[in-house]
Design an enzyme around this catalytic site. Structure first.
Site, PDB file in Angstrom:
ATOM      1  N   ARG A   5      -2.855   5.356   5.809  1.00 55.95           N
ATOM      2  CA  ARG A   5      -3.923   4.361   5.638  1.00 55.95           C
ATOM      3  C   ARG A   5      -3.532   2.923   6.016  1.00 55.95           C
ATOM      4  NH1 ARG A   5      -7.355   5.244   0.211  1.00 55.95           N
ATOM      5  NH2 ARG A   5      -5.515   4.294  -0.759  1.00 55.95           N
ATOM      6  N   ASP A   6      -2.448   2.754   6.741  1.00 56.87           N
ATOM      7  CA  ASP A   6      -2.122   1.413   7.247  1.00 56.87           C
ATOM      8  C   ASP A   6      -1.177   1.523   8.452  1.00 56.87           C
ATOM      9  OD1 ASP A   6      -2.293  -1.301   7.435  1.00 56.87           O
ATOM     10  OD2 ASP A   6      -0.784  -1.721   5.901  1.00 56.87           O
TER      11      ASP A   6
END
Length: 414
Positions: free
Chosen positions: A80-81
């Site tokens: 997620r990043d």
């Protein structure tokens, strides 16, 4: 941090950062995560001035990234990043996925937050408010990174979420209403106009073998992006030139990084110094203008003082040689404080500055200065005219013509 530690303990892969241990501080009550030392990150490699990555180097980086991401997804972890600054590179050229601060389980309870992933690498479903997503958001970020390595800079550097959506729609086309219904998006936002996809024209300078992989990873529908395992089987990695060995990848040493940072700091300091210098120049020019405008005022004051001296001389000639007046004038002169004209040094305001040639006509300037200093020291001893203490330039008394000539010289010099 507890979730990040638990996720890192699940992962064990050469292309994923390994948690070596934990360190605590009793003084600050802090907890520190311990990792291997990494030389640089992918951002510094991509943004090297005057240098671009070759196709074999890009393929090597992509293989390592997809291999590490495949391991994460198979262990049920969404990063997620994914972005260039979170991909660390050691001195042997090995890429490791780092910073699992936003990571979460794929099977986590819904709804999930959509405030994840850095804006430039954020998938369109997140920008449109989706709270039920999967590994597709990581694959979109990988597609953005692949294009960034070819170009040498981010391909969609939006400043706001709306601007980021516009950039995505302009490049890949505006989605239809079926797209919103399929992803169960409740947002009322729609593209301002029916954009047509232009990514083929934008990516035409990329290797032809990369078009298929880019199209798949950057699909608006997350279901069509596939998986990291399927991306590794892409034609992009099978055609010539093949991926190079990690030892052939560019690595930024610590010394080179420090030198580049020092140069950037110096340029920043020079640019900051340049601004005040321009201000000082403007101030100097402004002060020059002010001095020019003040000059007529000074000339006016000097002419007034000259007239006062002529008036004083005329009054002295009109009066007789009275002994009492001479004695009185002499005593008053010795007890009078020295005029500001005599003590002026440097630039004064037009109201207190005298004529520049005033001192040239005074023969006994040193004697007057000494007498005035003695008078200031002994101002209250035997001084009958202490209440009349005024500057010499404003005293109103009569002097003997002979004394006046000795003081100022010949009347022609006045």
């Amino acid at each position: 941090m507890a979730r990040e530690i638990m996720i890192l303990q699940k992962l064990d892969h050469p292309n994923v950062i390994k948690l070596e241990g934990l360190a605590t501080s009793r003084m600050q009550y802090s907890l520190y995560l311990v990792f291997d030392f990494m030389q640089s990150d992918l951002t510094k490699i991509i943004t090297r001035p005057g240098e671009k990555l070759t196709d074999p180097q890009i393929k090597c980086f992509m293989q390592q990234l997809l291999s590490g991401l495949q391991h994460c997804h198979e262990r049920g972890v969404m990063h997620r990043d994914i972005k260039a600054s979170n991909l660390l590179i050691d001195k042997r050229g090995v890429l490791k996925i780092a910073d699992f601060g936003l990571a979460n389980s794929i099977d986590a309870e819904r709804p999930l937050t959509n405030r994840v992933v850095t804006l430039w690498y954020r998938a369109p479903e997140l920008l449109l408010g989706s709270t039920d997503y999967g590994i597709g958001i990581d694959l979109w970020s990988v597609g953005c990174l692949l294009a960034e390595m070819f170009v040498g800079r981010p391909i969609m550097p939006g400043r706001t979420e709306v601007e980021q959506l516009h950039m995505i729609f302009k490049l890949f086309g505006a989605p239809s209403e079926d797209y919103f219904r399929k992803l169960k998006l409740t947002t009322s936002y729609r593209a301002p106009q029916p954009y047509k996809p232009i990514y083929q024209e934008s990516f035409q300078k990329f290797p032809s073998s990369s078009n298929g992989l880019l199209t798949k990873l950057l699909d608006l529908d997350p279901a069509n992006r596939g998986s990291a395992a399927s991306a590794l089987q892409s034609e992009f990695f099978k055609c010539s030139p093949l991926a190079c060995d990690p030892s052939a990848l560019p690595v930024i040493n610590k010394e080179e990084d420090e030198r580049s940072q020092t140069k950037r700091r110096r340029r920043h300091r020079v640019s900051k110094r340049g601004q005040p210098s321009q201000t000082r120049k403007s101030d100097a020019s402004q002060s020059g203008k002010n001095q020019t405008t003040e000059q007529p005022g000074r000339d006016t004051e000097s002419s007034k003082e000259k007239k006062n001296l002529e008036k004083l001389q005329k009054q002295s000639h009109d009066t007789g040689n009275s002994g009492s007046s001479t004695s009185l004038g002499s005593r008053m002169f010795m007890n009078a404080s020295l005029s500001p004209v005599f003590l002026s040094s440097g630039t004064k305001s037009p109201k207190s500055d005298g004529h520049p040639n005033a001192l040239k006509n005074i023969k006994n300037y040193s004697v007057l200065l000494q007498a005035s200093m003695i008078d200031m020291i002994n101002r209250n001893e035997g001084n009958e005219f202490a209440q009349l203490r005024r500057s010499f330039s404003t005293l109103d008394f009569r002097l003997d013509p002979h004394k006046l000539s000795n003081l100022y010289g010949s009347p022609k010099n006045i």
